[in-house]
Scaffold this active site. Structure first.
Site, PDB file in Angstrom:
ATOM      1  N   GLY A   1      -2.367 -12.970  -8.235  1.00 33.60           N
ATOM      2  CA  GLY A   1      -2.869 -13.421  -6.948  1.00 33.60           C
ATOM      3  C   GLY A   1      -1.767 -13.650  -5.927  1.00 33.60           C
ATOM      4  O   GLY A   1      -0.579 -13.611  -6.245  1.00 33.60           O
TER       5      GLY A   1
ATOM      6  N   ALA B   1     -10.923   0.814  -1.818  1.00 35.78           N
ATOM      7  CA  ALA B   1     -10.610   1.648  -2.988  1.00 35.78           C
ATOM      8  C   ALA B   1      -9.584   0.946  -3.845  1.00 35.78           C
ATOM      9  O   ALA B   1      -8.696   0.264  -3.336  1.00 35.78           O
ATOM     10  CB  ALA B   1     -10.073   2.992  -2.536  1.00 35.78           C
TER      11      ALA B   1
ATOM     12  N   TYR C   1      -6.753  -6.074  -8.300  1.00 31.87           N
ATOM     13  CA  TYR C   1      -6.312  -4.792  -7.745  1.00 31.87           C
ATOM     14  C   TYR C   1      -4.888  -4.449  -8.237  1.00 31.87           C
ATOM     15  O   TYR C   1      -4.635  -3.359  -8.721  1.00 31.87           O
ATOM     16  CB  TYR C   1      -6.166  -4.898  -6.230  1.00 31.87           C
ATOM     17  CG  TYR C   1      -7.373  -4.764  -5.360  1.00 31.87           C
ATOM     18  CD1 TYR C   1      -7.617  -3.592  -4.661  1.00 31.87           C
ATOM     19  CD2 TYR C   1      -8.238  -5.832  -5.148  1.00 31.87           C
ATOM     20  CE1 TYR C   1      -8.679  -3.474  -3.777  1.00 31.87           C
ATOM     21  CE2 TYR C   1      -9.314  -5.719  -4.269  1.00 31.87           C
ATOM     22  CZ  TYR C   1      -9.526  -4.539  -3.582  1.00 31.87           C
ATOM     23  OH  TYR C   1     -10.562  -4.433  -2.716  1.00 31.87           O
TER      24      TYR C   1
ATOM     25  N   GLY D   1      -5.976  -9.192 -13.695  1.00 34.07           N
ATOM     26  CA  GLY D   1      -7.020  -8.167 -13.789  1.00 34.07           C
ATOM     27  C   GLY D   1      -7.533  -7.753 -12.435  1.00 34.07           C
ATOM     28  O   GLY D   1      -8.608  -7.169 -12.317  1.00 34.07           O
TER      29      GLY D   1
ATOM     30  N   GLU E   1      -3.843  -1.443 -10.771  1.00 38.18           N
ATOM     31  CA  GLU E   1      -3.177  -0.281 -10.179  1.00 38.18           C
ATOM     32  C   GLU E   1      -1.817  -0.050 -10.836  1.00 38.18           C
ATOM     33  O   GLU E   1      -1.470   1.085 -11.196  1.00 38.18           O
ATOM     34  CB  GLU E   1      -3.004  -0.488  -8.665  1.00 38.18           C
ATOM     35  CG  GLU E   1      -4.327  -0.424  -7.925  1.00 38.18           C
ATOM     36  CD  GLU E   1      -4.207  -0.563  -6.414  1.00 38.18           C
ATOM     37  OE1 GLU E   1      -5.150  -0.187  -5.723  1.00 38.18           O
ATOM     38  OE2 GLU E   1      -3.166  -1.066  -5.924  1.00 38.18           O
TER      39      GLU E   1
ATOM     40  N   TYR F   1       7.802   1.532  13.044  1.00 42.96           N
ATOM     41  CA  TYR F   1       7.200   0.263  13.482  1.00 42.96           C
ATOM     42  C   TYR F   1       8.042  -0.402  14.566  1.00 42.96           C
ATOM     43  O   TYR F   1       7.525  -0.911  15.559  1.00 42.96           O
ATOM     44  CB  TYR F   1       7.003  -0.682  12.279  1.00 42.96           C
ATOM     45  CG  TYR F   1       5.649  -0.486  11.640  1.00 42.96           C
ATOM     46  CD1 TYR F   1       4.662  -1.458  11.734  1.00 42.96           C
ATOM     47  CD2 TYR F   1       5.348   0.696  10.980  1.00 42.96           C
ATOM     48  CE1 TYR F   1       3.411  -1.271  11.181  1.00 42.96           C
ATOM     49  CE2 TYR F   1       4.099   0.901  10.414  1.00 42.96           C
ATOM     50  CZ  TYR F   1       3.133  -0.089  10.521  1.00 42.96           C
ATOM     51  OH  TYR F   1       1.892   0.110   9.982  1.00 42.96           O
TER      52      TYR F   1
ATOM     53  N   LYS G   1       3.198   1.758  -3.065  1.00 40.16           N
ATOM     54  CA  LYS G   1       2.275   1.833  -4.211  1.00 40.16           C
ATOM     55  C   LYS G   1       1.624   3.210  -4.292  1.00 40.16           C
ATOM     56  O   LYS G   1       1.593   3.856  -5.336  1.00 40.16           O
ATOM     57  CB  LYS G   1       1.218   0.725  -4.071  1.00 40.16           C
ATOM     58  CG  LYS G   1       0.181   0.607  -5.150  1.00 40.16           C
ATOM     59  CD  LYS G   1      -1.043   1.484  -4.975  1.00 40.16           C
ATOM     60  CE  LYS G   1      -1.796   1.367  -3.696  1.00 40.16           C
ATOM     61  NZ  LYS G   1      -2.620   0.177  -3.545  1.00 40.16           N
TER      62      LYS G   1
ATOM     63  N   ARG H   1     -12.864  -8.445 -11.506  1.00 46.23           N
ATOM     64  CA  ARG H   1     -13.965  -9.392 -11.309  1.00 46.23           C
ATOM     65  C   ARG H   1     -14.514  -9.275  -9.892  1.00 46.23           C
ATOM     66  O   ARG H   1     -13.757  -9.116  -8.937  1.00 46.23           O
ATOM     67  CB  ARG H   1     -13.442 -10.818 -11.544  1.00 46.23           C
ATOM     68  CG  ARG H   1     -14.494 -11.897 -11.417  1.00 46.23           C
ATOM     69  CD  ARG H   1     -14.018 -13.206 -12.012  1.00 46.23           C
ATOM     70  NE  ARG H   1     -12.829 -13.739 -11.371  1.00 46.23           N
ATOM     71  CZ  ARG H   1     -12.836 -14.451 -10.243  1.00 46.23           C
ATOM     72  NH1 ARG H   1     -13.969 -14.666  -9.610  1.00 46.23           N
ATOM     73  NH2 ARG H   1     -11.705 -14.913  -9.736  1.00 46.23           N
TER      74      ARG H   1
ATOM     75  N   HIS I   1     -21.811  22.017  -2.972  1.00 47.71           N
ATOM     76  CA  HIS I   1     -21.704  22.487  -4.355  1.00 47.71           C
ATOM     77  C   HIS I   1     -20.556  23.469  -4.508  1.00 47.71           C
ATOM     78  O   HIS I   1     -20.349  24.284  -3.620  1.00 47.71           O
ATOM     79  CB  HIS I   1     -23.025  23.168  -4.735  1.00 47.71           C
ATOM     80  CG  HIS I   1     -23.088  23.570  -6.159  1.00 47.71           C
ATOM     81  ND1 HIS I   1     -23.213  22.651  -7.185  1.00 47.71           N
ATOM     82  CD2 HIS I   1     -23.024  24.796  -6.740  1.00 47.71           C
ATOM     83  CE1 HIS I   1     -23.232  23.302  -8.332  1.00 47.71           C
ATOM     84  NE2 HIS I   1     -23.119  24.602  -8.091  1.00 47.71           N
TER      85      HIS I   1
ATOM     86  N   CYS J   1       0.802  -1.234   0.000  1.00 43.25           N
ATOM     87  CA  CYS J   1       0.000   0.000   0.000  1.00 43.25           C
ATOM     88  C   CYS J   1       0.829   1.276   0.000  1.00 43.25           C
ATOM     89  O   CYS J   1       0.555   2.196  -0.780  1.00 43.25           O
ATOM     90  CB  CYS J   1      -0.898   0.042   1.230  1.00 43.25           C
ATOM     91  SG  CYS J   1      -1.622  -1.529   1.676  1.00 43.25           S
TER      92      CYS J   1
HETATM   93  P1  NDP Z   1      -6.451 -10.745  -7.111  1.00 44.28           P
HETATM   94  O1  NDP Z   1      -6.839 -12.068  -6.574  1.00 44.28           O
HETATM   95  O2  NDP Z   1      -7.295  -9.553  -6.840  1.00 44.28           O
HETATM   96  O3  NDP Z   1      -6.256 -10.837  -8.686  1.00 44.28           O
HETATM   97  C1  NDP Z   1      -5.524 -11.859  -9.306  1.00 44.28           C
HETATM   98  C2  NDP Z   1      -5.707 -11.720 -10.799  1.00 44.28           C
HETATM   99  O4  NDP Z   1      -4.865 -12.638 -11.477  1.00 44.28           O
HETATM  100  C3  NDP Z   1      -7.137 -12.025 -11.231  1.00 44.28           C
HETATM  101  O5  NDP Z   1      -7.474 -11.129 -12.254  1.00 44.28           O
HETATM  102  C4  NDP Z   1      -7.027 -13.470 -11.735  1.00 44.28           C
HETATM  103  O6  NDP Z   1      -7.953 -13.767 -12.735  1.00 44.28           O
HETATM  104  C5  NDP Z   1      -5.643 -13.444 -12.336  1.00 44.28           C
HETATM  105  N1  NDP Z   1      -5.015 -14.769 -12.386  1.00 44.28           N
HETATM  106  C6  NDP Z   1      -4.917 -15.688 -11.392  1.00 44.28           C
HETATM  107  N2  NDP Z   1      -4.250 -16.779 -11.814  1.00 44.28           N
HETATM  108  C7  NDP Z   1      -3.931 -16.556 -13.109  1.00 44.28           C
HETATM  109  C8  NDP Z   1      -3.263 -17.311 -14.099  1.00 44.28           C
HETATM  110  N3  NDP Z   1      -2.783 -18.535 -13.847  1.00 44.28           N
HETATM  111  N4  NDP Z   1      -3.120 -16.770 -15.338  1.00 44.28           N
HETATM  112  C9  NDP Z   1      -3.622 -15.540 -15.599  1.00 44.28           C
HETATM  113  N5  NDP Z   1      -4.247 -14.784 -14.699  1.00 44.28           N
HETATM  114  C10 NDP Z   1      -4.423 -15.283 -13.470  1.00 44.28           C
HETATM  115  O7  NDP Z   1      -4.969 -10.555  -6.588  1.00 44.28           O
HETATM  116  P2  NDP Z   1      -3.992  -9.335  -6.537  1.00 44.28           P
HETATM  117  O8  NDP Z   1      -2.677 -10.008  -6.575  1.00 44.28           O
HETATM  118  O9  NDP Z   1      -4.294  -8.300  -7.551  1.00 44.28           O
HETATM  119  O10 NDP Z   1      -4.277  -8.715  -5.113  1.00 44.28           O
HETATM  120  C11 NDP Z   1      -4.300  -9.531  -3.948  1.00 44.28           C
HETATM  121  C12 NDP Z   1      -5.132  -8.905  -2.884  1.00 44.28           C
HETATM  122  O11 NDP Z   1      -4.424  -7.845  -2.282  1.00 44.28           O
HETATM  123  C13 NDP Z   1      -6.445  -8.270  -3.356  1.00 44.28           C
HETATM  124  O12 NDP Z   1      -7.472  -9.195  -3.498  1.00 44.28           O
HETATM  125  C14 NDP Z   1      -6.708  -7.278  -2.277  1.00 44.28           C
HETATM  126  O13 NDP Z   1      -7.378  -7.929  -1.234  1.00 44.28           O
HETATM  127  C15 NDP Z   1      -5.327  -6.844  -1.850  1.00 44.28           C
HETATM  128  N6  NDP Z   1      -4.966  -5.538  -2.428  1.00 44.28           N
HETATM  129  C16 NDP Z   1      -5.677  -4.430  -2.084  1.00 44.28           C
HETATM  130  C17 NDP Z   1      -5.374  -3.200  -2.621  1.00 44.28           C
HETATM  131  C18 NDP Z   1      -6.185  -2.013  -2.252  1.00 44.28           C
HETATM  132  O14 NDP Z   1      -6.873  -2.054  -1.247  1.00 44.28           O
HETATM  133  N7  NDP Z   1      -6.173  -0.931  -3.026  1.00 44.28           N
HETATM  134  C19 NDP Z   1      -4.276  -3.027  -3.550  1.00 44.28           C
HETATM  135  C20 NDP Z   1      -3.590  -4.246  -3.850  1.00 44.28           C
HETATM  136  C21 NDP Z   1      -3.934  -5.452  -3.301  1.00 44.28           C
HETATM  137  P3  NDP Z   1      -9.479 -14.230 -12.411  1.00 44.28           P
HETATM  138  O15 NDP Z   1     -10.223 -12.974 -12.066  1.00 44.28           O
HETATM  139  O16 NDP Z   1      -9.941 -14.834 -13.680  1.00 44.28           O
HETATM  140  O17 NDP Z   1      -9.387 -15.207 -11.289  1.00 44.28           O
END
Ligand code: NDP
Length: 452
Positions: A262, A341, A178, A176, A182, A99, A51, A205, A435, A48
Site C-alpha cells: 500500500g 487495467a 496492483y 496482493g 504486476e 515535463y 513499470k 481484493r 472476427h 506506470c
Molecule cells: P493496494 O492498496 O492496491 O494493495 C496493498 C496490498 O498490500 C493489499 O493486498 C493489502 O492487503 C496488502 N497489505 C497492506 N498492509 C499489509 C500488511 N501489513 N501486511 C501484509 N499485507 C498488507 O496498493 P498497491 O501498493 O498495490 O497500489 C497502490 C495504488 O496504486 C493502487 O490502489 C492503484 O490505485 C495504484 N496503481 C495502479 C496501477 C495500474 O493502474 N495498473 C498499477 C500500480 C498501482 P489487503 O487486501 O488484505 O488489504
C-alpha cells in the site's frame, strides 16, 4: 485587492500538478510549481512508465517460446538487466525533460525545492524563501509504506525496484494489490524465481471474483509461487540474503524482499493541519467535489487526496480544478465508472461493478465465457482468457465488464466508452463481431451463465 506573487502555486510536479499548472498558465494566470524530487512524479519516474517498459521486457520469453511453436528457429538468450536498466533510465531522463519543458514553455516558474505552507496564501521553500499565492494546489502524491513489523527495513519497495544493481535469483513479494501482482509477473517473466505472499483469501481484493481467480491461476501456471492467507512472521539478514519465516510455517532464504503493501499520501511535515487543512485518517487531504480543501484558497488533486489513485484521474482532477477556479466554471470530477487495467500476465481490464457488488444491489444476469484463444491454442499453450459482462436484469444496462486476456488494458478502454454511455446488453448484441478476435466474444454471448 491584495497583490500576490503568483495566482497559483502548485506543490508537486507529478501528473496532476504539472497538468493543472500548465493549463492554469494557459488561461493567463501567473503560476509557480515546486518539486523536491524529479519532474513527472510517481507515474513517470517510479510507477506506470518504467513499470510498463518492464512489462514489455518481461513478455519476450513467452513470446519466444510461442514463436517456436509457430515455426521460428529462435533460441532464448540471456536477459541483460544492466543494458535494459541503462536504456530505461535514459528514457525516464528524456521524459523528465519533456515535463520540465512543458512547464517552461507555458511560462510556469519552477523551483527544484521542497515546499511547505505558512498560511492560507503563503508557501515557503526549503531555503526559506516565501511566496504568496491567491490559490495553492496540493499535488504531492503518495509513497509506498512498509508494514510495521520487525525486519521490514530489510525489504525494498516499488521505488527501489527500478534501481537494483542486479536482478535477484529468488525474490519474495508481499501484498496482493496492483503493484504486488504486476511485479510478481514482471520479475517472473525476467527469470527471477518469484514467491508471493498475500494475507487474504484471493489477490486483487475488490475486483470481480471470477476475474481475479483466473489471474491468480494463470500467474501460478506461469511459475509464480503464490501463497494465499500467508504473511511474514519475521525477517533476518543472513549474509547477503534474507531469512523469512512465514505464517504458513515456511522458512526460506531470499535475495530480495519487496513490500507492495500500500501507499500513503505525502502530507507529513507540510504544515497542513497547522493552518487548518483537514486531513483524513490516512493523512490524506480531505476535499469536496471540486477538490477544495477546508481552507478555501487551497485545493488538492491526485494521490494526496486518496480518492482514486490513478494518473488519468489526477489529470482530470487537475483540469477540473483549473476550470473551476480559473475559468469560473465550477466543474466536479466524475469518479464513476473508471476503466482500469492491471498489467499482470495475463492482463486484467475492468470497468464498473463486479458480479459480487452488483448482486448485492439488485437482480443481475451474468454473461461470461472463458476459453483458450486461437493464438495460444495453436501453440499448445494452456493460458485461458475471460470475457464477462454483468447486466442489470431490470434496466438491461451493462453494469460491469471484466476482461482477463493479453491486451485487456487496450480492450477495456474501448468497452469502457459503451459502459460509461449506459449501453445495454442489447446494444452490445447489436454490434457486429470483429472476427477472428478474442474480444468478439463480448458481443456474441447469447445466454446468461447465471442469474441472481
Ligand atoms: P493496494 O492498496 O492496491 O494493495 C496493498 C496490498 O498490500 C493489499 O493486498 C493489502 O492487503 C496488502 N497489505 C497492506 N498492509 C499489509 C500488511 N501489513 N501486511 C501484509 N499485507 C498488507 O496498493 P498497491 O501498493 O498495490 O497500489 C497502490 C495504488 O496504486 C493502487 O490502489 C492503484 O490505485 C495504484 N496503481 C495502479 C496501477 C495500474 O493502474 N495498473 C498499477 C500500480 C498501482 P489487503 O487486501 O488484505 O488489504
Amino acid at each position: 485587492m491584495q497583490d500576490f506573487d503568483f495566482d497559483l502555486f502548485v506543490i508537486g510536479g507529478g501528473s496532476g500538478g504539472v497538468r493543472a499548472g500548465r493549463v492554469a498558465a494557459q488561461t493567463g494566470a501567473r503560476v509557480a510549481l515546486a518539486e523536491e524530487d524529479r519532474y513527472g512524479g510517481t507515474c513517470v519516474i517510479r510507477g506506470c512508465v518504467p513499470k510498463k517498459l518492464m512489462v514489455f521486457a518481461s513478455e519476450f520469453p513467452a513470446a519466444m517460446s510461442q514463436a517456436r511453436a509457430y515455426g521460428w528457429d529462435v533460441q532464448q538468450g540471456a536477459f541483460d538487466w544492466g543494458q535494459f536498466k541503462g536504456q530505461l533510465h535514459a528514457e525516464l531522463d528524456r521524459l523528465e525533460g519533456v515535463y520540465r519543458n512543458i512547464l517552461k514553455n507555458n511560462g510556469v516558474t519552477t523551483f527544484d525545492a521542497r515546499a511547505s505552507l505558512v498560511d492560507a496564501h503563503t508557501v515557503m521553500l526549503a531555503d526559506g524563501r516565501r511566496f504568496s499565492a491567491r490559490h495553492i494546489l496540493l499535488a504531492m502524491g503518495g509513497r509506498p509504506v512498509l508494514p510495521d513489523m520487525p525486519g521490514a527495513e530489510l525489504g525494498i519497495t516499488s521505488n527501489e525496484i527500478f534501481h537494483l544493481p542486479e536482478l535477484p535469483k529468488r525474490m519474495l513479494i508481499i501484498g496482493g494489490g496492483y503493484i504486488a501482482c504486476e511485479f510478481a509477473c514482471i520479475l517472473n517473466g525476467l527469470g527471477v524465481e518469484v514467491t508471493q505472499f498475500y494475507r487474504g483469501a484471493q489477490i486483487l481484493r475488490g475486483f470481480d471474483d471470477e476475474a481475479r481467480g483466473l489471474v491468480a491461476e494463470e500467474m501460478r501456471q506461469n511459475g509464480v509461487d503464490l501463497h494465499l492467507g500467508t504473511n511474514i512472521l519475521s525477517m533476518q539478514k543472513e549474509g547477503a540474503q534474507i531469512r523469512v519465516l512465514a505464517t504458513n510455517g515456511s522458512d526460506t532464504l531470499f535475495d530480495q524482499v519487496m513490500f507492495a503493501t500500500g501507499r500513503a499520501p505525502n502530507t507529513a511535515g507540510m504544515g497542513l493541519a497547522e493552518i487548518g487543512v483537514r486531513l483524513g485518517r490516512n493523512g490524506q487531504v480531505l476535499v469536496d467535489d471540486y477538490s477544495q480543501t477546508s481552507v478555501p484558497s487551497i485545493y488538492a488533486v491526485g494521490d494526496v487526496t486518496d480518492r482514486v489513485n490513478l494518473t488519468p484521474v489526477a489529470i482530470r482532477e487537475g483540469m477540473a480544478f483549473v476550470e473551476t477556479v480559473f475559468n469560473a466554471n465550477p466543474t466536479p470530477v466524475d469518479h464513476a465508472l473508471i476503466p482500469t487495467a492491471i498489467f499482470t500476465q495475463p492482463e486484467m481490464g475492468t470497468i464498473g461493478q463486479s458480479e459480487e457488488e452488483a448482486r448485492a444491489i439488485g437482480p443481475v444476469e451474468i454473461y461470461a465465457t472463458s476459453f483458450k484463444p486461437m493464438r495460444e491454442s495453436f501453440a499448445g499453450g494452456t493460458q485461458r482468457v475471460l470475457m464477462k459482462l454483468v447486466v442489470c436484469a431490470t434496466t438491461r444496462k451493462v453494469l460491469g465488464c471484466h476482461i482477463v486476456a493479453p491486451g485487456a488494458g487496450e480492450m477495456i478502454q474501448l468497452a469502457g466508452i459503451a459502459v460509461k454511455m449506459g449501453a445495454t446488453k442489447e446494444d452490445f448484441d447489436r454490434t457486429v463481431a470483429v472476427h477472428p478476435t478474442m474480444s468478439e466474444e463480448i458481443v456474441t454471448m447469447k445466454q446468461p451463465v447465471r442469474s441472481a
